[in-house]
Design an enzyme around this catalytic site. Structure first.
Site, PDB file in Angstrom:
ATOM      1  N   GLU A   1       0.862  -1.203   0.000  1.00 21.33           N
ATOM      2  CA  GLU A   1       0.000   0.000   0.000  1.00 21.33           C
ATOM      3  C   GLU A   1       0.887   1.238   0.000  1.00 21.33           C
ATOM      4  O   GLU A   1       0.920   2.007   0.948  1.00 21.33           O
ATOM      5  CB  GLU A   1      -0.916  -0.015   1.227  1.00 21.33           C
ATOM      6  CG  GLU A   1      -1.897   1.135   1.307  1.00 21.33           C
ATOM      7  CD  GLU A   1      -2.567   1.219   2.671  1.00 21.33           C
ATOM      8  OE1 GLU A   1      -3.351   2.157   2.866  1.00 21.33           O
ATOM      9  OE2 GLU A   1      -2.297   0.368   3.538  1.00 21.33           O
TER      10      GLU A   1
ATOM     11  N   HIS B   1       2.059   4.723  -1.795  1.00 20.60           N
ATOM     12  CA  HIS B   1       1.331   5.693  -2.606  1.00 20.60           C
ATOM     13  C   HIS B   1       2.214   6.509  -3.541  1.00 20.60           C
ATOM     14  O   HIS B   1       3.408   6.706  -3.304  1.00 20.60           O
ATOM     15  CB  HIS B   1       0.554   6.635  -1.688  1.00 20.60           C
ATOM     16  CG  HIS B   1      -0.523   5.934  -0.923  1.00 20.60           C
ATOM     17  ND1 HIS B   1      -1.570   5.291  -1.528  1.00 20.60           N
ATOM     18  CD2 HIS B   1      -0.704   5.764   0.408  1.00 20.60           C
ATOM     19  CE1 HIS B   1      -2.374   4.773  -0.619  1.00 20.60           C
ATOM     20  NE2 HIS B   1      -1.868   5.035   0.571  1.00 20.60           N
TER      21      HIS B   1
ATOM     22  N   HIS C   1      -9.678   1.814  -0.102  1.00 18.48           N
ATOM     23  CA  HIS C   1      -8.894   2.764   0.686  1.00 18.48           C
ATOM     24  C   HIS C   1      -9.818   3.754   1.392  1.00 18.48           C
ATOM     25  O   HIS C   1     -10.870   4.121   0.857  1.00 18.48           O
ATOM     26  CB  HIS C   1      -7.918   3.527  -0.223  1.00 18.48           C
ATOM     27  CG  HIS C   1      -6.850   4.234   0.537  1.00 18.48           C
ATOM     28  ND1 HIS C   1      -7.040   5.479   1.093  1.00 18.48           N
ATOM     29  CD2 HIS C   1      -5.581   3.862   0.853  1.00 18.48           C
ATOM     30  CE1 HIS C   1      -5.935   5.850   1.713  1.00 18.48           C
ATOM     31  NE2 HIS C   1      -5.031   4.881   1.586  1.00 18.48           N
TER      32      HIS C   1
ATOM     33  N   ASP D   1       2.365   2.284   4.060  1.00 19.68           N
ATOM     34  CA  ASP D   1       1.609   3.508   3.759  1.00 19.68           C
ATOM     35  C   ASP D   1       2.534   4.659   3.368  1.00 19.68           C
ATOM     36  O   ASP D   1       2.286   5.815   3.678  1.00 19.68           O
ATOM     37  CB  ASP D   1       0.744   3.920   4.951  1.00 19.68           C
ATOM     38  CG  ASP D   1      -0.475   4.733   4.561  1.00 19.68           C
ATOM     39  OD1 ASP D   1      -0.724   4.905   3.350  1.00 19.68           O
ATOM     40  OD2 ASP D   1      -1.167   5.221   5.464  1.00 19.68           O
TER      41      ASP D   1
END
Length: 328
Positions: free
Chosen positions: A7, A9, A163, A286
């Site tokens: 995950e 970004h 999400h 993250d």
């Protein structure tokens, strides 16, 4: 030990500009988090700078996911064109770094008729799944107009990551207002609201019977299950009322994967291991919003009782779910 973070970004300058150019009524205020420190620079880099950051953290592979709110707030035509553009950009990055990167595609959910087609196109490009949000405008993710997306995902073996997103303005005014603007924003996003939004979206999919229609479909929830793992006893009562084939907790254990999202708290790990199976847990940091150091990561991984469980969490489950070792 190989570590796959699922995950992580990124975004593009073009999408950033399009989102920032929206009118006040459509703009997602959580975009402010992309501007903190060097977040924007890191989000825009899915090349050498990102690989260097991965090396520093001890991450062997990242699965890229477009930073929230992705293309969700855009009008249908813009969502479609920018979804295709960003997916092509990510596919090129994966081609340049095939041993270090994979990617989740973004879908033009504002154009439901095109979303399933884009998922199919992205899968052909080598994407390993998609990231979506629980609401597009006023339309919930479980709305029947999106069922083709889930049918296509199930058929192609493409997991869907749900999400968190900022709550609607009406809900924010009712539940999260009364403070200074930054406190309101924090309370309605990472402090609480984001996670309820994602949990409700997943729960609505279950109650809608999505997994009865598409039993091969898998979804992914971040932040140790967005609170759902803590509330299974209560939500199980929905099954009888909604006429589901199984208990809600059974769907969670069979159709939902859970990521850590950089929340390396041992109590959360141990609860997740009791509430679901080690085979359903995935590692993620993250990035760049959370940046655990390599010692932070290694200390957390030492909490696993066996090397076998640790390997499932860091790479095995991700390889299986996202079919990372299969030819594309």
């Amino acid at each position: 030990m190989t570590v796959i973070a699922i995950e992580e970004h990124w975004t593009t300058p073009a999408l950033t500009a399009a989102l920032q150019g929206l009118g006040e009524e459509d703009r997602d205020e959580s975009l402010a988090f992309n501007e903190i420190g060097d977040n924007r620079e890191r989000l825009h880099d899915i090349g050498d700078g990102r690989i260097a950051a991965m090396d520093e953290q001890g991450i062997d592979m990242q699965i890229l996911s477009l930073a929230p709110p992705a293309t969700g707030p855009l009008a249908a035509a813009d969502a479609l064109s920018l979804s295709r553009e960003t997916n092509d950009f990510a596919a090129d990055a994966v081609r340049r770094h095939p041993s270090r990167l994979r990617a989740l595609c973004t879908l033009p959910m504002a154009a439901p008729g095109a979303a399933a087609d884009e998922l199919e196109r992205a899968a052909a490009l080598g994407f390993v799944g998609a990231m979506v949000y629980g609401r597009t405008g006023e339309t919930a993710l479980d709305d029947p107009r999106y069922d083709d997306v889930f049918a296509t995902a199930a058929r192609l073996g493409q997991p869907i990551f749900i999400h968190p997103q900022i709550p609607s303005r009406v809900l924010r005014q009712a539940a999260y207002s009364g403070f200074d603007p930054m406190t309101e924003l924090a309370l309605s996003t990472f402090g609480w609201g984001w996670h309820l939004e994602a949990a409700v979206a997943a729960l609505r999919l279950i109650v809608r019977g999505t997994f009865d229609r598409h039993p091969e479909l898998h979804i992914v929830l971040g932040h140790w299950g967005e609170l759902l793992l803590f509330w299974q006893d209560r939500v199980n009562g929905l099954s009888r009322i909604a006429g589901l084939e199984r208990k809600v907790s059974d769907y969670i254990r069979s159709n939902v994967f859970i990521t850590s999202s950089g929340m390396f708290e041992t109590a959360l790990l141990h609860h997740a291991l009791e509430a679901t199976s080690i085979d359903r847990l995935l590692f993620s940091t993250d990035y760049p919003f959370q940046r655990p150091t390599q010692p932070d990561i290694q200390n957390f991984l030492a909490e696993f009782d066996t090397d076998e469980d640790r390997a499932k969490f860091t790479e095995g489950n991700a390889r299986r779910l996202f079919r990372i070792d299969e030819p594309r």
